[in-house]
Design a protein around this motif. Structure first.
Motif, PDB file in Angstrom:
ATOM      1  N   ARG A  36      52.491 -51.626  -6.530  1.00 23.52           N
ATOM      2  CA  ARG A  36      51.417 -52.024  -7.438  1.00 23.52           C
ATOM      3  C   ARG A  36      50.574 -53.182  -6.908  1.00 23.52           C
ATOM      4  NH1 ARG A  36      52.432 -50.246 -13.184  1.00 23.52           N
ATOM      5  NH2 ARG A  36      54.014 -48.646 -12.926  1.00 23.52           N
ATOM      6  N   ALA A  37      51.185 -54.119  -6.219  1.00 21.75           N
ATOM      7  CA  ALA A  37      50.437 -55.276  -5.700  1.00 21.75           C
ATOM      8  C   ALA A  37      49.382 -54.878  -4.674  1.00 21.75           C
ATOM      9  CB  ALA A  37      51.397 -56.298  -5.088  1.00 21.75           C
ATOM     10  N   ALA A  38      49.559 -53.720  -4.028  1.00 19.72           N
ATOM     11  CA  ALA A  38      48.611 -53.281  -2.993  1.00 19.72           C
ATOM     12  C   ALA A  38      47.622 -52.228  -3.497  1.00 19.72           C
ATOM     13  CB  ALA A  38      49.382 -52.726  -1.790  1.00 19.72           C
ATOM     14  N   ARG A  39      47.748 -51.843  -4.742  1.00 15.21           N
ATOM     15  CA  ARG A  39      46.845 -50.828  -5.279  1.00 15.21           C
ATOM     16  C   ARG A  39      45.464 -51.426  -5.545  1.00 15.21           C
ATOM     17  NH1 ARG A  39      51.178 -47.958  -9.384  1.00 15.21           N
ATOM     18  NH2 ARG A  39      52.659 -47.450  -7.719  1.00 15.21           N
ATOM     19  N   THR A  48      65.088 -37.022   8.317  1.00 18.07           N
ATOM     20  CA  THR A  48      65.947 -36.390   9.318  1.00 18.07           C
ATOM     21  C   THR A  48      65.461 -35.037   9.826  1.00 18.07           C
ATOM     22  OG1 THR A  48      67.309 -35.376   7.588  1.00 18.07           O
ATOM     23  CG2 THR A  48      68.020 -37.530   8.421  1.00 18.07           C
ATOM     24  N   GLU A  49      64.702 -34.288   9.056  1.00 16.75           N
ATOM     25  CA  GLU A  49      64.317 -32.935   9.458  1.00 16.75           C
ATOM     26  C   GLU A  49      63.090 -32.935  10.361  1.00 16.75           C
ATOM     27  OE1 GLU A  49      64.062 -30.200   6.232  1.00 16.75           O
ATOM     28  OE2 GLU A  49      66.189 -30.398   5.763  1.00 16.75           O
ATOM     29  N   ALA A  50      63.109 -32.052  11.348  1.00 13.85           N
ATOM     30  CA  ALA A  50      62.050 -32.002  12.364  1.00 13.85           C
ATOM     31  C   ALA A  50      60.705 -31.578  11.795  1.00 13.85           C
ATOM     32  CB  ALA A  50      62.458 -31.054  13.483  1.00 13.85           C
ATOM     33  N   ASP A  51      60.693 -30.798  10.727  1.00 14.57           N
ATOM     34  CA  ASP A  51      59.448 -30.285  10.154  1.00 14.57           C
ATOM     35  C   ASP A  51      58.772 -31.295   9.229  1.00 14.57           C
ATOM     36  OD1 ASP A  51      57.575 -28.150   9.879  1.00 14.57           O
ATOM     37  OD2 ASP A  51      58.405 -27.735   7.896  1.00 14.57           O
ATOM     38  N   LYS A  52      59.358 -32.478   9.106  1.00 11.49           N
ATOM     39  CA  LYS A  52      58.865 -33.494   8.181  1.00 11.49           C
ATOM     40  C   LYS A  52      58.698 -34.824   8.912  1.00 11.49           C
ATOM     41  CE  LYS A  52      61.370 -31.396   4.337  1.00 11.49           C
ATOM     42  NZ  LYS A  52      61.676 -30.151   5.017  1.00 11.49           N
ATOM     43  N   CYS A  53      57.873 -35.691   8.348  1.00  3.05           N
ATOM     44  CA  CYS A  53      57.773 -37.041   8.912  1.00  3.05           C
ATOM     45  C   CYS A  53      57.508 -38.037   7.793  1.00  3.05           C
ATOM     46  CB  CYS A  53      56.695 -37.124   9.990  1.00  3.05           C
ATOM     47  SG  CYS A  53      55.034 -36.876   9.400  1.00  3.05           S
ATOM     48  N   ALA A  54      57.849 -39.264   8.080  1.00  4.74           N
ATOM     49  CA  ALA A  54      57.687 -40.341   7.110  1.00  4.74           C
ATOM     50  C   ALA A  54      56.891 -41.471   7.746  1.00  4.74           C
ATOM     51  CB  ALA A  54      59.061 -40.852   6.674  1.00  4.74           C
ATOM     52  N   TYR A  55      55.979 -42.025   6.972  1.00  7.29           N
ATOM     53  CA  TYR A  55      55.189 -43.172   7.411  1.00  7.29           C
ATOM     54  C   TYR A  55      55.460 -44.329   6.465  1.00  7.29           C
ATOM     55  CZ  TYR A  55      52.599 -39.787  10.162  1.00  7.29           C
ATOM     56  OH  TYR A  55      52.254 -38.810  11.054  1.00  7.29           O
ATOM     57  N   LEU A  56      55.726 -45.485   7.025  1.00  7.74           N
ATOM     58  CA  LEU A  56      55.913 -46.690   6.240  1.00  7.74           C
ATOM     59  C   LEU A  56      54.569 -47.415   6.178  1.00  7.74           C
ATOM     60  CD1 LEU A  56      57.959 -48.450   4.738  1.00  7.74           C
ATOM     61  CD2 LEU A  56      58.446 -49.581   6.910  1.00  7.74           C
ATOM     62  N   VAL A  57      54.157 -47.791   5.001  1.00  6.04           N
ATOM     63  CA  VAL A  57      52.873 -48.457   4.795  1.00  6.04           C
ATOM     64  C   VAL A  57      53.099 -49.962   4.736  1.00  6.04           C
ATOM     65  CG1 VAL A  57      50.910 -48.688   3.226  1.00  6.04           C
ATOM     66  CG2 VAL A  57      52.025 -46.467   3.508  1.00  6.04           C
ATOM     67  N   HIS A  58      52.271 -50.699   5.473  1.00  5.23           N
ATOM     68  CA  HIS A  58      52.298 -52.167   5.422  1.00  5.23           C
ATOM     69  C   HIS A  58      50.928 -52.680   4.995  1.00  5.23           C
ATOM     70  CE1 HIS A  58      55.946 -51.736   7.853  1.00  5.23           C
ATOM     71  NE2 HIS A  58      56.255 -52.928   7.384  1.00  5.23           N
ATOM     72  N   HIS A  59      50.927 -53.793   4.304  1.00  3.50           N
ATOM     73  CA  HIS A  59      49.684 -54.457   3.919  1.00  3.50           C
ATOM     74  C   HIS A  59      49.913 -55.956   4.048  1.00  3.50           C
ATOM     75  CE1 HIS A  59      45.921 -55.198   1.923  1.00  3.50           C
ATOM     76  NE2 HIS A  59      46.522 -55.879   0.977  1.00  3.50           N
ATOM     77  N   GLY A 112      51.079 -57.499   6.456  1.00  6.44           N
ATOM     78  CA  GLY A 112      52.351 -57.744   7.116  1.00  6.44           C
ATOM     79  C   GLY A 112      53.581 -57.500   6.267  1.00  6.44           C
ATOM     80  N   ARG A 113      53.401 -56.929   5.088  1.00 10.73           N
ATOM     81  CA  ARG A 113      54.530 -56.687   4.186  1.00 10.73           C
ATOM     82  C   ARG A 113      54.657 -55.204   3.859  1.00 10.73           C
ATOM     83  NH1 ARG A 113      52.601 -61.317   0.146  1.00 10.73           N
ATOM     84  NH2 ARG A 113      50.663 -60.704   1.110  1.00 10.73           N
ATOM     85  N   PRO A 114      55.881 -54.753   3.577  1.00  8.07           N
ATOM     86  CA  PRO A 114      56.053 -53.354   3.192  1.00  8.07           C
ATOM     87  C   PRO A 114      55.278 -53.082   1.911  1.00  8.07           C
ATOM     88  CG  PRO A 114      58.162 -54.526   3.130  1.00  8.07           C
ATOM     89  CD  PRO A 114      57.131 -55.502   3.557  1.00  8.07           C
ATOM     90  N   ALA A 115      54.525 -51.981   1.901  1.00 10.07           N
ATOM     91  CA  ALA A 115      53.673 -51.699   0.752  1.00 10.07           C
ATOM     92  C   ALA A 115      53.768 -50.259   0.277  1.00 10.07           C
ATOM     93  CB  ALA A 115      52.222 -52.039   1.088  1.00 10.07           C
TER      94      ALA A 115
END
Length: 148
Positions: free
Chosen positions: A75-78, A37-48, A50-53
């Motif tokens: 762990r499956a994507a490490r 929610t805060e403007a000074d921060k951002c979040a990235y969702l990782v996919h591998h 085609g699945r959330p990773a």
């Protein structure tokens, strides 16, 4: 989805921080809402495949000092370069001064972050130990400081 991944992340971290879920079986949201929610921060969702990773959360976008606030790969994507590729892309997306903290008790994270930063900037980084604010019983975090 991020809230569910956060639970997995907190579970992984519980090994090194001695934390437990609450009476309902959930770990607290902690700083998660701030990254979403805060403007000074951002979040990235990782996919591998085609699945959330996993995810990468960055703070300090407007302050001039970017900090990898939280970083998690399931762990499956490490060991498939998913974490490395994500870390490099996120760091390069936000050029400037950076800091990344991790726990030495987590040997996988320590090796991972030192390798990622060395690949990005060679020997041009600072590696130091700092106490965790407000948590004197927890071992100090290791911090890598560098510029991209």
């Amino acid at each position: 989805m991020v809230e569910r991944l956060w639970q997995l992340y907190q579970h992984d971290m519980s090994e090194f921080r001695g934390s437990y879920p609450n009476a309902e079986g959930f770990y607290p949201a902690g700083r998660l809402p701030l990254f979403l929610t805060e403007a000074d921060k951002c979040a990235y969702l990782v996919h591998h495949d085609g699945r959330p990773a996993g995810f990468a959360f960055v703070r300090g976008l407007s302050s001039g000092l970017r900090v990898m606030g939280e970083f998690f790969v399931v762990r499956a994507a490490r060991r498939q370069q998913v974490g490395r590729e994500t870390a490099v892309q996120v760091i390069r997306r936000h050029p400037g001064d950076w800091e990344i903290a991790f726990q030495e008790e987590n040997p996988g994270a320590a090796k991972f972050w030192r390798r990622v930063v060395a690949d990005l900037v060679g020997p041009n980084y600072k590696d130091e130990s700092r106490p965790v604010p407000g948590k004197p019983k927890i071992p100090p975090d290791s911090w890598l400081s560098f510029r991209i």
